[in-house]
Design an enzyme around this catalytic site. Structure first.
Site, PDB file in Angstrom:
ATOM      1  CB  CYS A  83      -0.862  -0.030   1.224  1.00  0.00           C
ATOM      2  SG  CYS A  83      -1.514  -1.550   1.477  1.00  0.00           S
ATOM      3  CB  VAL A  84       3.777   1.757  -1.114  1.00  0.00           C
ATOM      4  CG1 VAL A  84       4.105   1.534   0.852  1.00  0.00           C
ATOM      5  CG2 VAL A  84       4.350   1.147  -1.947  1.00  0.00           C
TER       6      VAL A  84
END
Lengths: 113, 495
Positions: A112-113
């Site tokens: 989730c970057v």
């Protein structure tokens, strides 16, 4: 598998243009990858490229964004973190984590970057 | 700040969320990159489509229908009333009729009717459809333009859980070798390193050391972030983005300060270094269970009393709703505590008990609003009472900041819009879908900025944080507005 031709050699990448084999990386290829990202490499870019490659060699993963901001703060003597962050984004406008990794020949950061 | 690429189609914000005129195929052009061979194999799926895929797909479809009575009902009971059509942010943003929830599900229902109902024999009468390559292509496109946010389900008078339909479709596709690169690669990394990013233990420790140093620089206090420590009270499991990305890491600083000040011993784990569970996105029970198991195995090994989950939406749903049946019972934990506990519930409780104190004026430069994350709002609960998942985060914000305003009514709490990137959509190749899907929410953001001078967009989800940090600048807002609730706590806590 996607690839590009460079100096007569076929360089394999993943579907998003990140090098498949990290050993294929060299400075000329970094220049090529930067061009595909619309980034013109300066001395400041190179300092970070070398730093992130060394980090990756030691830890097998790219450093956290905070560490990048801290490093650029040190290199450029910027005390304010927001300013350092802005400086970093000016160097890599599409996001330093992914653009810098690509140009430095590292795999794409996932999650989730 | 990042400038939007020219290829991005960014809607104009005028404050209105209009129902668009439909444009068939409008978003057919953007789809996921297919999964890599080694990732698929590591997850127990075939590496690519093979001969006989159709028969296999129908076999898996039948298996799911036999084991999941709810799905069979969802296939049968839709009356096409249309209540869901304008509730999906991806339809509102793309105008593509296949992104109307009813129409997206119809891609699956017409195949269901063909193979599993007597009427399916009369193709024209029942509008049934054989599973062809063309249909499969539509599935791969449109079931990955759904973020499994369940907003449409909220408005369905029959209570059809549309996310379950999407999950079943993805499960069928995975089982025949048609997977999505992003989510499968992430799950493979969890199996290899314990987290979605692929951070090995020494790198994690190094990152935590840096963070401790930063807190020391800023506060003068020795706030520790212990890793892999046995016998402490709490195992803290944040989403791994909290170890890597911005603004996520600011919330991790907040958690650390809360534990420090409350004097509660805790540890993070390099084995269970991920709260997120992408197995849920795939609808893969087996992978979801295996990812979830790491947390509870580690809780056992470290002999903690309780497990606390960090700011992550789907992680909270996965941990809160499924842990017990997948990997329970947790009789080895202290039954005094809810396991798992949400970090917001934990922190608010400490504030209410007076164990920690916050100086709200530390956030006086901010006008804060809150975006309910879909998996927290519609997929779980928090605390001890109905609606706790809405009240607890708001109370925590109000305990940390003086200026709070709500987003537009009808787009908050259970009616919240998805950020546009949940459910496995947080990947670059579908950036236009992400931008389009965020449009309804961004209309309300513009309103909040224009009318209330909102300058801090508080979140409790790692995906939301990354998505909005990326999307805000494309719409002309500052990415620095985006942050976590524990970032506010971090600013305000009196150490």
């Amino acid at each position: 598998m996607p690839s590009f031709e460079f100096n007569g050699k076929t360089i394999e990448t993943d579907d998003e243009g990140y090098l498949q084999n990290l050993d294929n990386w060299n400075k000329e290829i970094a220049g090529y990858l930067a061009k595909t990202e619309g980034v013109t490499l300066t001395e400041k870019h190179w300092q970070l490229i070398e730093w992130i490659r060394a980090y990756f060699q030691q830890f097998q993963v790219a450093p956290a964004i905070k560490s990048l901001v801290k490093e650029i703060g040190k290199l450029e003597n910027i005390q304010d973190k927001k300013e350092a962050n802005k400086f970093l984004y000016d160097l890599f406008p599409e996001g330093p984590a992914k653009q810098l990794a690509k140009i430095a020949g590292l795999p794409k950061p996932t999650g989730c970057v | 700040m990042a400038k939007p690429k020219e290829k991005y189609k960014v809607p104009v914000l005028d404050g209105n969320i209009n129902i668009p005129r439909i444009v068939p195929g409008a978003s057919a052009y953007e789809h996921m990159i297919e999964a890599q061979k080694d990732d698929m194999e590591a997850l127990g799926f075939p590496s690519k489509l093979q001969d006989g895929w159709k028969e296999k797909a129908i076999g898996v479809f039948k298996e799911i229908l036999d084991n999941n009575k709810a799905l069979r009902d969802y296939m049968d009971i839709c009356v096409r009333c249309g209540a869901c059509t304008d509730k999906c942010q991806f339809f509102l943003g793309t105008s593509d009729p296949n992104n109307m929830p009813v129409q997206r599900q119809e891609l699956m229902r017409k195949v269901y009717r063909y193979y599993f109902t007597p009427a399916g024999f009369f193709k024209n009468l029942s509008n049934s459809q054989e599973l062809t390559e063309e249909v499969l292509k539509d599935w791969f496109t449109y079931f990955y333009q759904c973020s499994e946010c369940r907003r449409c389900s909220l408005y369905c008078p029959y209570g059809i859980d549309t996310a379950e339909v999407t999950m079943a479709a993805r499960q069928i596709m995975d089982s025949i070798g048609l997977g999505q690169k992003y989510a499968t690669e992430v799950i493979h990394k969890v199996f290899k390193t314990g987290n979605n990013i692929g951070i090995p233990a020494p790198a994690l420790r190094n990152t935590l050391d840096d963070l401790e140093e930063e807190i020391k620089d800023e506060t003068g206090k020795d706030v520790k972030i212990p890793m892999d420590v046995e016998g402490v009270d709490v195992l803290l499991v944040p989403p791994s983005a909290d170890f890597f990305a911005m603004p996520h890491m600011e919330s991790l600083k907040g958690y650390a300060k809360v534990f420090h000040k409350a004097g509660i011993s805790y540890t993070v784990s390099s084995y269970a270094s991920e709260a997120g569970n992408f197995g849920m996105f795939l609808g893969s029970y087996k992978n979801m269970k295996e990812i979830n198991k790491r947390i509870w195995d580690e809780a056992r090994r470290l002999k903690v009393k309780r497990v606390i989950v960090g700011e992550c939406g789907h992680a909270w749903r996965a941990a809160y709703q499924y842990s017990n049946t997948m990997n329970g019972p947790f009789d080895f934990l202290d039954s005094k505590y809810k396991s798992p506990t949400h970090i917001c519930d934990f922190t608010l409780d400490l504030i209410n008990k007076g164990a920690i104190r916050l100086d709200k004026s530390a956030n006086d430069d901010k006008v804060v609003t809150f975006h309910d994350s879909c998996n927290v709002a519609r997929g779980s609960r928090m605390g001890d009472y109905r609606g706790g998942q809405f009240e607890i985060p708001r109370q925590l914000i109000k305990a940390a900041a003086n200026h709070f305003v709500e987003l537009r009514e009808g787009t908050t709490r259970e009616s919240t819009f998805c950020c546009g990137a949940g459910g496995g959509l947080l990947t670059e190749e579908v950036m236009n879908i992400r931008i389009a899907g965020s449009m309804p929410r961004m209309q309300t953001v513009k309103e909040a900025v224009d009318n209330h001078k909102v300058n801090f967009y508080a979140l409790i989800c790692a995906i939301c944080k990354t998505q909005f940090s990326k999307i805000f600048p494309t719409y002309g807002f500052d990415a620095e507005m985006v942050g976590g609730i524990h970032q506010l706590v971090s600013n305000a806590i009196i150490l």
